[in-house]
Design a protein around this motif. Structure first.
Motif, PDB file in Angstrom:
ATOM      1  N   ASP A  20       9.380  -5.464   2.868  1.00 35.48           N
ATOM      2  CA  ASP A  20      10.341  -4.883   3.266  1.00 35.48           C
ATOM      3  C   ASP A  20      10.154  -3.697   2.266  1.00 35.48           C
ATOM      4  N   GLY A  21      10.476  -2.939   2.810  1.00 37.33           N
ATOM      5  CA  GLY A  21      10.002  -1.453   2.114  1.00 37.33           C
ATOM      6  C   GLY A  21       8.276  -0.794   1.749  1.00 37.33           C
ATOM      7  N   PHE A  22       8.298  -1.264   3.014  1.00 33.70           N
ATOM      8  CA  PHE A  22       7.073  -0.661   3.230  1.00 33.70           C
ATOM      9  C   PHE A  22       6.680   1.342   3.450  1.00 33.70           C
ATOM     10  N   GLU A  23       5.918   1.560   3.098  1.00 36.85           N
ATOM     11  CA  GLU A  23       6.315   3.273   3.594  1.00 36.85           C
ATOM     12  C   GLU A  23       5.193   3.328   4.695  1.00 36.85           C
ATOM     13  N   GLU A  24       5.074   4.618   5.134  1.00 38.17           N
ATOM     14  CA  GLU A  24       3.573   4.896   5.803  1.00 38.17           C
ATOM     15  C   GLU A  24       2.367   5.299   5.119  1.00 38.17           C
ATOM     16  N   GLU A  25       3.102   6.342   3.495  1.00 38.33           N
ATOM     17  CA  GLU A  25       1.875   6.909   2.743  1.00 38.33           C
ATOM     18  C   GLU A  25       0.823   5.778   2.077  1.00 38.33           C
ATOM     19  N   TYR A  26       1.100   4.665   2.274  1.00 34.80           N
ATOM     20  CA  TYR A  26       0.685   3.353   1.926  1.00 34.80           C
ATOM     21  C   TYR A  26      -0.222   2.898   2.409  1.00 34.80           C
ATOM     22  N   PHE A  27      -0.257   3.292   3.562  1.00 36.24           N
ATOM     23  CA  PHE A  27      -1.761   3.281   4.602  1.00 36.24           C
ATOM     24  C   PHE A  27      -3.151   4.183   3.845  1.00 36.24           C
ATOM     25  N   ASN A  28      -2.238   4.870   3.363  1.00 36.64           N
ATOM     26  CA  ASN A  28      -3.803   5.899   2.122  1.00 36.64           C
ATOM     27  C   ASN A  28      -4.679   4.695   1.816  1.00 36.64           C
ATOM     28  N   ILE A  29      -4.750   3.722   1.638  1.00 33.71           N
ATOM     29  CA  ILE A  29      -5.287   3.139   0.629  1.00 33.71           C
ATOM     30  C   ILE A  29      -6.231   2.611   1.278  1.00 33.71           C
ATOM     31  N   PHE A  30      -6.441   3.105   2.225  1.00 28.33           N
ATOM     32  CA  PHE A  30      -7.360   2.064   3.722  1.00 28.33           C
ATOM     33  C   PHE A  30      -8.558   3.732   3.506  1.00 28.33           C
ATOM     34  N   VAL A  31      -8.165   4.987   3.710  1.00 26.41           N
ATOM     35  CA  VAL A  31      -9.027   6.079   3.637  1.00 26.41           C
ATOM     36  C   VAL A  31      -9.125   6.822   1.961  1.00 26.41           C
ATOM     37  N   ASN A  32      -8.468   6.159   0.932  1.00 27.58           N
ATOM     38  CA  ASN A  32      -8.537   6.736  -0.092  1.00 27.58           C
ATOM     39  C   ASN A  32      -9.481   5.451  -1.479  1.00 27.58           C
ATOM     40  N   ASN A  33     -10.085   6.044  -1.665  1.00 29.08           N
ATOM     41  CA  ASN A  33     -10.883   5.401  -2.609  1.00 29.08           C
ATOM     42  C   ASN A  33     -11.076   5.811  -4.275  1.00 29.08           C
ATOM     43  N   ASN A  34     -10.132   6.455  -4.237  1.00 26.80           N
ATOM     44  CA  ASN A  34      -9.733   6.674  -5.786  1.00 26.80           C
ATOM     45  C   ASN A  34      -8.432   7.180  -6.181  1.00 26.80           C
ATOM     46  N   ARG A  35      -7.581   5.844  -6.237  1.00 25.87           N
ATOM     47  CA  ARG A  35      -5.808   5.734  -6.300  1.00 25.87           C
ATOM     48  C   ARG A  35      -5.875   4.865  -6.669  1.00 25.87           C
ATOM     49  N   PRO A  36      -5.521   4.854  -8.130  1.00 27.46           N
ATOM     50  CA  PRO A  36      -5.904   4.216  -9.115  1.00 27.46           C
ATOM     51  C   PRO A  36      -3.926   3.389  -9.848  1.00 27.46           C
ATOM     52  N   ASP A  37      -2.827   4.536  -9.089  1.00 26.56           N
ATOM     53  CA  ASP A  37      -1.653   4.283  -8.819  1.00 26.56           C
ATOM     54  C   ASP A  37      -1.338   3.683  -7.934  1.00 26.56           C
ATOM     55  N   GLU A  38      -1.775   3.222  -6.725  1.00 24.48           N
ATOM     56  CA  GLU A  38      -1.167   2.525  -5.645  1.00 24.48           C
ATOM     57  C   GLU A  38      -0.439   1.854  -6.239  1.00 24.48           C
ATOM     58  N   PRO A  39       1.101   1.293  -5.423  1.00 27.76           N
ATOM     59  CA  PRO A  39       1.449   0.421  -6.382  1.00 27.76           C
ATOM     60  C   PRO A  39       1.228  -0.759  -5.525  1.00 27.76           C
ATOM     61  N   THR A  40       1.621  -1.687  -6.450  1.00 34.57           N
ATOM     62  CA  THR A  40       1.113  -3.140  -6.509  1.00 34.57           C
ATOM     63  C   THR A  40       0.927  -4.211  -4.844  1.00 34.57           C
ATOM     64  N   PHE A  41       2.185  -3.897  -5.001  1.00 33.33           N
ATOM     65  CA  PHE A  41       2.506  -4.712  -3.677  1.00 33.33           C
ATOM     66  C   PHE A  41       1.768  -4.157  -2.807  1.00 33.33           C
ATOM     67  N   THR A  42       1.298  -2.904  -2.556  1.00 29.23           N
ATOM     68  CA  THR A  42      -0.039  -2.801  -1.531  1.00 29.23           C
ATOM     69  C   THR A  42      -0.954  -3.547  -2.027  1.00 29.23           C
TER      70      THR A  42
END
Length: 252
Positions: A153-175
């Motif tokens: 619940d609460g998944f946002e489209e911006e979380y799809f960035n995890i598939f293309v960005n490889n330097n995102r230490p601040d990604e949400p935990t649930f991602t």
């Protein structure tokens, strides 16, 4: 509108063949038996045309899954198919009228009980809310147990960035939790890039959402619509905003 544009669809084609068949019989094809798989993707009119080729019901075997009836404009039921075949038998003016037999193949060898139980609950809701729109068949089961699908619940489209960005230490935990639950493969080096392969897929409702999500993930993941994914198998599936993007809410 179709007449003005000189357009036609599959039903127009079937009706045209029917009109031709009234003038000339179709029996010259000399087809003895036929097996029709995925019959739920056909209109009853199409099946009625097929019946005109044969002189007995025992020559035809149909197989299908009403849960996979996703073609637009199709509301296939085996009850309707049985009624059509029986009426066709009556027109043969034969004393030995064959009644079509129906039996369930309810053991699924391509999935586990965790997914099948969820699917069965959806089918039961359809049977309860729209009892005349679907056949009353036994629920599918598997010989293999497995976990229930996970709902985020609460998944946002911006979380799809995890598939293309490889330097995102601040990604949400649930991602990360999503990727761990889906058993996605990560690169050997420590990064937040998640590698999707041919065994994983993101399934969306329509082409509009597919284009939007594809822009977000790039080549980092396979994105398919429900129609695109029909008949395909994947180990890990992310079903994205299936109800949010449903056109049903616009018809209320």
């Amino acid at each position: 509108m179709k007449v003005k544009r000189h357009e036609y669809d599959s039903m127009d084609r079937t009706l045209a063949i029917f009109r031709h068949a009234k003038k000339k019989a179709l029996g010259s094809l000399h087809i003895h038996e036929v097996y029709i798989d995925e019959c739920q993707d056909n209109h009853i009119m199409d099946i009625a045309l097929i019946l005109k080729v044969f002189d007995r019901t025992s020559s035809i075997f149909f197989a299908g899954d009403i849960a996979q009836c996703i073609a637009k404009g199709s509301s296939f039921r085996f009850q309707d198919l049985q009624a059509l075949i029986y009426q066709w038998e009556l027109t043969r003016k034969n004393d030995n009228i064959l009644k079509p037999k129906l039996f369930d193949l309810n053991i699924n060898y391509r999935s586990h009980n965790g997914i099948l139980k969820l699917a069965a609950s959806v089918v039961k809701l359809i049977q309860y809310l729209f009892p005349n729109s679907i056949d009353q068949l036994s629920s599918e089961r598997s010989e293999v147990d497995g976990p229930l699908p996970i709902i985020f619940d609460g998944f946002e489209e911006e979380y799809f960035n995890i598939f293309v960005n490889n330097n995102r230490p601040d990604e949400p935990t649930f991602t990360y939790d999503i990727c761990r639950e889906m058993k996605c493969r990560k690169r050997k080096k420590q990064s937040s890039f998640v590698e999707f392969g041919a065994d994983q897929v993101i399934i969306v409702r329509n082409e509009v959402v597919k284009s939007r999500v594809t822009e977000l993930v790039g080549k980092g993941a396979m994105v398919l619509t429900v129609l695109d994914a029909k008949g395909m198998e994947f180990n890990d599936v992310l079903l994205y905003n299936f109800f949010t993007d449903s056109p049903a809410q616009r018809k209320v």
